[in-house]
Design a protein around this motif. Sequence first.
Motif, PDB file in Angstrom:
ATOM      1  N   ASP A 254      10.706  14.169  13.660  1.00 62.07           N
ATOM      2  CA  ASP A 254      11.986  14.883  13.642  1.00 62.07           C
ATOM      3  C   ASP A 254      12.339  15.485  14.996  1.00 62.07           C
ATOM      4  OD1 ASP A 254      10.037  16.793  13.739  1.00 62.07           O
ATOM      5  OD2 ASP A 254      10.958  18.129  12.268  1.00 62.07           O
ATOM      6  N   LYS A 255      11.549  15.190  16.044  1.00 64.33           N
ATOM      7  CA  LYS A 255      11.759  15.714  17.392  1.00 64.33           C
ATOM      8  C   LYS A 255      11.671  17.240  17.420  1.00 64.33           C
ATOM      9  CE  LYS A 255      14.934  11.906  18.409  1.00 64.33           C
ATOM     10  NZ  LYS A 255      16.296  11.545  18.816  1.00 64.33           N
ATOM     11  N   ASN A 256      10.974  17.798  16.437  1.00 65.66           N
ATOM     12  CA  ASN A 256      10.869  19.256  16.365  1.00 65.66           C
ATOM     13  C   ASN A 256       9.510  19.683  15.832  1.00 65.66           C
ATOM     14  OD1 ASN A 256      11.732  21.895  16.648  1.00 65.66           O
ATOM     15  ND2 ASN A 256      12.686  21.959  14.624  1.00 65.66           N
ATOM     16  N   GLY A 257       8.449  18.972  16.234  1.00 63.73           N
ATOM     17  CA  GLY A 257       7.115  19.412  15.865  1.00 63.73           C
ATOM     18  C   GLY A 257       6.509  18.733  14.673  1.00 63.73           C
ATOM     19  N   HIS A 258       7.014  17.569  14.248  1.00 64.21           N
ATOM     20  CA  HIS A 258       6.420  16.821  13.141  1.00 64.21           C
ATOM     21  C   HIS A 258       6.392  15.341  13.503  1.00 64.21           C
ATOM     22  CE1 HIS A 258       7.932  20.471  11.085  1.00 64.21           C
ATOM     23  NE2 HIS A 258       6.824  20.348  10.373  1.00 64.21           N
ATOM     24  N   ILE A 259       5.285  14.697  13.186  1.00 60.95           N
ATOM     25  CA  ILE A 259       5.146  13.271  13.487  1.00 60.95           C
ATOM     26  C   ILE A 259       4.208  12.644  12.463  1.00 60.95           C
ATOM     27  CG2 ILE A 259       3.191  13.527  15.071  1.00 60.95           C
ATOM     28  CD1 ILE A 259       4.497  11.284  16.756  1.00 60.95           C
ATOM     29  N   GLY A 260       4.447  11.367  12.168  1.00 55.95           N
ATOM     30  CA  GLY A 260       3.604  10.629  11.241  1.00 55.95           C
ATOM     31  C   GLY A 260       3.498   9.181  11.682  1.00 55.95           C
ATOM     32  N   LEU A 261       2.437   8.515  11.246  1.00 60.16           N
ATOM     33  CA  LEU A 261       2.192   7.123  11.611  1.00 60.16           C
ATOM     34  C   LEU A 261       1.775   6.357  10.365  1.00 60.16           C
ATOM     35  CD1 LEU A 261       1.906   4.968  13.874  1.00 60.16           C
ATOM     36  CD2 LEU A 261      -0.489   5.665  14.069  1.00 60.16           C
ATOM     37  N   GLY A 262       2.413   5.190  10.158  1.00 60.60           N
ATOM     38  CA  GLY A 262       2.099   4.363   9.007  1.00 60.60           C
ATOM     39  C   GLY A 262       1.848   2.925   9.405  1.00 60.60           C
ATOM     40  N   VAL A 263       0.894   2.285   8.738  1.00 62.94           N
ATOM     41  CA  VAL A 263       0.537   0.886   8.988  1.00 62.94           C
ATOM     42  C   VAL A 263       0.542   0.163   7.654  1.00 62.94           C
ATOM     43  CG1 VAL A 263      -1.148  -0.699   9.972  1.00 62.94           C
ATOM     44  CG2 VAL A 263      -0.932   1.622  10.898  1.00 62.94           C
ATOM     45  N   LYS A 264       1.254  -0.966   7.594  1.00 63.02           N
ATOM     46  CA  LYS A 264       1.354  -1.724   6.349  1.00 63.02           C
ATOM     47  C   LYS A 264       1.388  -3.215   6.657  1.00 63.02           C
ATOM     48  CE  LYS A 264       2.117  -2.396   1.940  1.00 63.02           C
ATOM     49  NZ  LYS A 264       1.093  -2.111   0.915  1.00 63.02           N
ATOM     50  N   THR A 265       0.711  -3.993   5.832  1.00 64.78           N
ATOM     51  CA  THR A 265       0.678  -5.451   5.969  1.00 64.78           C
ATOM     52  C   THR A 265       1.303  -6.079   4.728  1.00 64.78           C
ATOM     53  OG1 THR A 265      -1.370  -5.267   7.230  1.00 64.78           O
ATOM     54  CG2 THR A 265      -0.793  -7.443   6.403  1.00 64.78           C
ATOM     55  N   SER A 266       2.186  -7.056   4.945  1.00 64.41           N
ATOM     56  CA  SER A 266       2.857  -7.717   3.828  1.00 64.41           C
ATOM     57  C   SER A 266       3.250  -9.123   4.246  1.00 64.41           C
ATOM     58  CB  SER A 266       4.093  -6.931   3.392  1.00 64.41           C
ATOM     59  OG  SER A 266       4.755  -7.585   2.329  1.00 64.41           O
ATOM     60  N   ALA A 267       3.560  -9.944   3.240  1.00 63.87           N
ATOM     61  CA  ALA A 267       3.961 -11.322   3.519  1.00 63.87           C
ATOM     62  C   ALA A 267       5.345 -11.389   4.147  1.00 63.87           C
ATOM     63  CB  ALA A 267       3.926 -12.155   2.233  1.00 63.87           C
ATOM     64  N   GLU A 268       6.179 -10.378   3.908  1.00 64.84           N
ATOM     65  CA  GLU A 268       7.522 -10.323   4.472  1.00 64.84           C
ATOM     66  C   GLU A 268       7.608  -9.165   5.464  1.00 64.84           C
ATOM     67  OE1 GLU A 268       9.856 -12.497   3.959  1.00 64.84           O
ATOM     68  OE2 GLU A 268       8.817 -13.637   2.393  1.00 64.84           O
TER      69      GLU A 268
ATOM     70  N   LYS B 178       9.151  -1.430   5.298  1.00 65.44           N
ATOM     71  CA  LYS B 178       9.463  -0.452   4.253  1.00 65.44           C
ATOM     72  C   LYS B 178       8.208   0.294   3.797  1.00 65.44           C
ATOM     73  CE  LYS B 178      11.693  -0.093  -0.274  1.00 65.44           C
ATOM     74  NZ  LYS B 178      12.355  -0.843  -1.365  1.00 65.44           N
ATOM     75  N   GLY B 179       7.113  -0.442   3.598  1.00 62.74           N
ATOM     76  CA  GLY B 179       5.874   0.215   3.187  1.00 62.74           C
ATOM     77  C   GLY B 179       5.294   1.090   4.271  1.00 62.74           C
ATOM     78  N   ALA B 180       5.423   0.665   5.546  1.00 64.88           N
ATOM     79  CA  ALA B 180       4.892   1.476   6.645  1.00 64.88           C
ATOM     80  C   ALA B 180       5.670   2.782   6.801  1.00 64.88           C
ATOM     81  CB  ALA B 180       4.933   0.679   7.946  1.00 64.88           C
TER      82      ALA B 180
ATOM     83  N   THR C 268       7.086   4.467   4.358  1.00 64.70           N
ATOM     84  CA  THR C 268       6.627   5.344   3.274  1.00 64.70           C
ATOM     85  C   THR C 268       5.270   5.963   3.600  1.00 64.70           C
ATOM     86  OG1 THR C 268       7.819   3.990   1.669  1.00 64.70           O
ATOM     87  CG2 THR C 268       6.102   5.448   0.812  1.00 64.70           C
ATOM     88  N   LEU C 269       4.342   5.145   4.118  1.00 60.84           N
ATOM     89  CA  LEU C 269       3.029   5.668   4.477  1.00 60.84           C
ATOM     90  C   LEU C 269       3.111   6.654   5.643  1.00 60.84           C
ATOM     91  CD1 LEU C 269       0.868   2.426   4.169  1.00 60.84           C
ATOM     92  CD2 LEU C 269       0.971   4.343   2.586  1.00 60.84           C
ATOM     93  N   ALA C 270       4.031   6.394   6.586  1.00 60.35           N
ATOM     94  CA  ALA C 270       4.181   7.315   7.718  1.00 60.35           C
ATOM     95  C   ALA C 270       4.670   8.679   7.253  1.00 60.35           C
ATOM     96  CB  ALA C 270       5.141   6.714   8.741  1.00 60.35           C
ATOM     97  N   LYS C 271       5.551   8.693   6.259  1.00 57.70           N
ATOM     98  CA  LYS C 271       6.033   9.983   5.745  1.00 57.70           C
ATOM     99  C   LYS C 271       4.920  10.746   5.037  1.00 57.70           C
ATOM    100  CE  LYS C 271      10.826   8.491   5.193  1.00 57.70           C
ATOM    101  NZ  LYS C 271      11.920   8.193   4.227  1.00 57.70           N
ATOM    102  N   LEU C 272       4.013  10.016   4.393  1.00 55.32           N
ATOM    103  CA  LEU C 272       2.911  10.684   3.706  1.00 55.32           C
ATOM    104  C   LEU C 272       1.882  11.252   4.668  1.00 55.32           C
ATOM    105  CD1 LEU C 272       2.323   8.209   0.726  1.00 55.32           C
ATOM    106  CD2 LEU C 272       3.562  10.370   0.712  1.00 55.32           C
ATOM    107  N   THR C 273       1.886  10.776   5.918  1.00 55.84           N
ATOM    108  CA  THR C 273       0.913  11.257   6.912  1.00 55.84           C
ATOM    109  C   THR C 273       1.548  12.175   7.950  1.00 55.84           C
ATOM    110  OG1 THR C 273       1.274   9.277   8.272  1.00 55.84           O
ATOM    111  CG2 THR C 273      -0.490   9.183   6.645  1.00 55.84           C
ATOM    112  N   VAL C 274       2.724  12.713   7.660  1.00 60.36           N
ATOM    113  CA  VAL C 274       3.390  13.608   8.610  1.00 60.36           C
ATOM    114  C   VAL C 274       2.540  14.863   8.811  1.00 60.36           C
ATOM    115  CG1 VAL C 274       5.373  15.135   8.915  1.00 60.36           C
ATOM    116  CG2 VAL C 274       5.716  12.783   8.193  1.00 60.36           C
TER     117      VAL C 274
END
Length: 283
Positions: free
Chosen positions: A131-145, A151-153, A155-161
Amino acid sequence: MADQDFAAEAPAAPTGDAPNVPDADPLREKRGFGRGRGGGGRGAGRGGPRRRREDETTEWVPVTKLGRLVKAGKIESLEHVYIHSLALKEAEIVDHFLPELEDEVMKIMPVQKQTTAGQRTRFKAFIAVGDKNGHIGLGVKTSAEVANAIKGAITLAKLTVVPVRRGYWGSKVGMPHTVCNKLQGKCGSVRVRLIPAPRGTGLVAAPATKKMLFLAGIKDCYTSSRGHTRTMGNFIKAIFAALKKSYSYLAPDLWEVNEFLNSPYADHSDFLARAGKPTVAKA
């Protein structure tokens, strides 16, 4: 002889009024010479024309205790979640507190797996959110598409904020602009070090590091990295690990005596007991 037979079989020229010929079948014209089924035009398929998916935002129905408390307004900010070390299992909780969250595609790479039928190729996406104000998250996702991986990455990035603590270099004038102290993160062979910098220095870093620091809200910072930084996945994870350590160091200004607070689950146990019971319609 052939000419005589042909002349005999040829239809006579119409004389007088035109014969009453029924109109062509409108369904047949609509189908495009018999293509498709269902009378919906070319590509209609069985059962009529296909409906396009409408981008309608569905109402969030929380499935966890924390989600119910957040939706009911019992928890005021995301910092309360961090103070009590509550597990984030719904991305909508982060969307509720950080509506201005932005995402950045850091890298998309193909990965392969050898199977008995041959090689199976999938796509691996690295997404950073902040959010450019002290919060950051990183997500990694593997899919056929690729779209599903992104989209999955997200979601995972938001869960790791996680919160990022910012500080000053020199006098404490204005808003915090750099990292609070020297930070180091590692992943694989990559080692990344973040060093505070004077105001106005900018981000002296690689392009990937600049994106991560920019999303975290850090404006001035020196960086140092070693190892195989060409492996972008490990490089990004090392940067995230370094930013994640900003609140793990107990600085002297955090030595204040703090009172222990009850967990939100304990304070709102009656509400959770009522919200958890399914409502049964009376006959």
